[in-house]
Write a protein that holds these residues in place. Structure first.
Motif, PDB file in Angstrom:
ATOM      1  N   GLY A  24       0.814  -1.211   0.000  1.00  0.00           N
ATOM      2  CA  GLY A  24       0.000   0.000   0.000  1.00  0.00           C
ATOM      3  C   GLY A  24       0.845   1.258   0.000  1.00  0.00           C
ATOM      4  N   LYS A  25       1.975   1.194   0.683  1.00  0.00           N
ATOM      5  CA  LYS A  25       2.867   2.353   0.709  1.00  0.00           C
ATOM      6  C   LYS A  25       3.463   2.614  -0.669  1.00  0.00           C
ATOM      7  N   PHE A  26       3.948   1.577  -1.300  1.00  0.00           N
ATOM      8  CA  PHE A  26       4.656   1.757  -2.568  1.00  0.00           C
ATOM      9  C   PHE A  26       3.708   1.906  -3.764  1.00  0.00           C
ATOM     10  N   ILE A  27       2.595   1.223  -3.751  1.00  0.00           N
ATOM     11  CA  ILE A  27       1.684   1.266  -4.895  1.00  0.00           C
ATOM     12  C   ILE A  27       0.712   2.441  -4.798  1.00  0.00           C
ATOM     13  N   PHE A  28       0.109   2.611  -3.610  1.00  0.00           N
ATOM     14  CA  PHE A  28      -0.949   3.614  -3.462  1.00  0.00           C
ATOM     15  C   PHE A  28      -0.499   4.868  -2.709  1.00  0.00           C
ATOM     16  N   LYS A  29       0.779   4.903  -2.292  1.00  0.00           N
ATOM     17  CA  LYS A  29       1.347   6.068  -1.579  1.00  0.00           C
ATOM     18  C   LYS A  29       0.530   6.414  -0.328  1.00  0.00           C
ATOM     19  N   GLU A  30       0.159   5.375   0.450  1.00  0.00           N
ATOM     20  CA  GLU A  30      -0.604   5.591   1.670  1.00  0.00           C
ATOM     21  C   GLU A  30       0.246   6.283   2.722  1.00  0.00           C
ATOM     22  N   LYS A  31      -0.435   6.919   3.669  1.00  0.00           N
ATOM     23  CA  LYS A  31       0.251   7.593   4.764  1.00  0.00           C
ATOM     24  C   LYS A  31       0.035   6.796   6.049  1.00  0.00           C
ATOM     25  N   ASN A  32       0.707   7.191   7.096  1.00  0.00           N
ATOM     26  CA  ASN A  32       0.649   6.532   8.410  1.00  0.00           C
ATOM     27  C   ASN A  32       1.114   5.080   8.347  1.00  0.00           C
ATOM     28  N   ILE A  33       2.072   4.796   7.496  1.00  0.00           N
ATOM     29  CA  ILE A  33       2.581   3.428   7.364  1.00  0.00           C
ATOM     30  C   ILE A  33       3.303   2.994   8.636  1.00  0.00           C
ATOM     31  N   ALA A  34       4.053   3.919   9.259  1.00  0.00           N
ATOM     32  CA  ALA A  34       4.782   3.563  10.483  1.00  0.00           C
ATOM     33  C   ALA A  34       3.811   3.106  11.570  1.00  0.00           C
ATOM     34  N   TYR A  35       2.707   3.816  11.729  1.00  0.00           N
ATOM     35  CA  TYR A  35       1.704   3.448  12.736  1.00  0.00           C
ATOM     36  C   TYR A  35       1.129   2.059  12.454  1.00  0.00           C
ATOM     37  N   LYS A  36       0.828   1.789  11.197  1.00  0.00           N
ATOM     38  CA  LYS A  36       0.264   0.493  10.821  1.00  0.00           C
ATOM     39  C   LYS A  36       1.277  -0.624  11.050  1.00  0.00           C
ATOM     40  N   LEU A  37       2.553  -0.364  10.715  1.00  0.00           N
ATOM     41  CA  LEU A  37       3.584  -1.376  10.916  1.00  0.00           C
ATOM     42  C   LEU A  37       3.826  -1.638  12.401  1.00  0.00           C
ATOM     43  N   ILE A  38       3.781  -0.600  13.212  1.00  0.00           N
ATOM     44  CA  ILE A  38       3.958  -0.775  14.653  1.00  0.00           C
ATOM     45  C   ILE A  38       2.815  -1.613  15.222  1.00  0.00           C
ATOM     46  N   CYS A  39       1.600  -1.323  14.821  1.00  0.00           N
ATOM     47  CA  CYS A  39       0.445  -2.100  15.285  1.00  0.00           C
ATOM     48  C   CYS A  39       0.557  -3.567  14.863  1.00  0.00           C
ATOM     49  N   ALA A  40       0.914  -3.807  13.618  1.00  0.00           N
ATOM     50  CA  ALA A  40       1.063  -5.182  13.140  1.00  0.00           C
ATOM     51  C   ALA A  40       2.219  -5.876  13.856  1.00  0.00           C
ATOM     52  N   GLY A  41       3.291  -5.144  14.110  1.00  0.00           N
ATOM     53  CA  GLY A  41       4.439  -5.715  14.831  1.00  0.00           C
ATOM     54  C   GLY A  41       4.083  -6.120  16.244  1.00  0.00           C
ATOM     55  N   ILE A  42       3.298  -5.291  16.925  1.00  0.00           N
ATOM     56  CA  ILE A  42       2.868  -5.624  18.287  1.00  0.00           C
ATOM     57  C   ILE A  42       2.026  -6.888  18.288  1.00  0.00           C
ATOM     58  N   ILE A  43       1.160  -7.029  17.307  1.00  0.00           N
ATOM     59  CA  ILE A  43       0.331  -8.229  17.219  1.00  0.00           C
ATOM     60  C   ILE A  43       1.197  -9.464  16.965  1.00  0.00           C
TER      61      ILE A  43
END
Length: 52
Positions: A24-43
């Motif tokens: 999503g970051k590379f194809i759709f240029k989404e924002k808040n990727i760090a927040y999403k990655l941190i949440c997924a990492g915690i899970i």
């Protein structure tokens, strides 16, 4: 054990979501990727701790 198979499949499914977030970051240029990655990492960390 049957329960461990479900845990491993959950971990694989959650790891697949990391790929989706990065795509999503590379194809759709989404924002808040760090927040999403941190949440997924915690899970994922929680699942790994549960397996141990």
């Amino acid at each position: 054990m049957e329960g461990s198979r479900i845990t491993v499949m959950t971990l694989i499914k959650q790891s697949g979501s990391l790929v989706t977030i990065l795509a999503g970051k590379f194809i759709f240029k989404e924002k808040n990727i760090a927040y999403k990655l941190i949440c997924a990492g915690i899970i994922i960390i929680g699942i790994v701790i549960g397996v141990l």
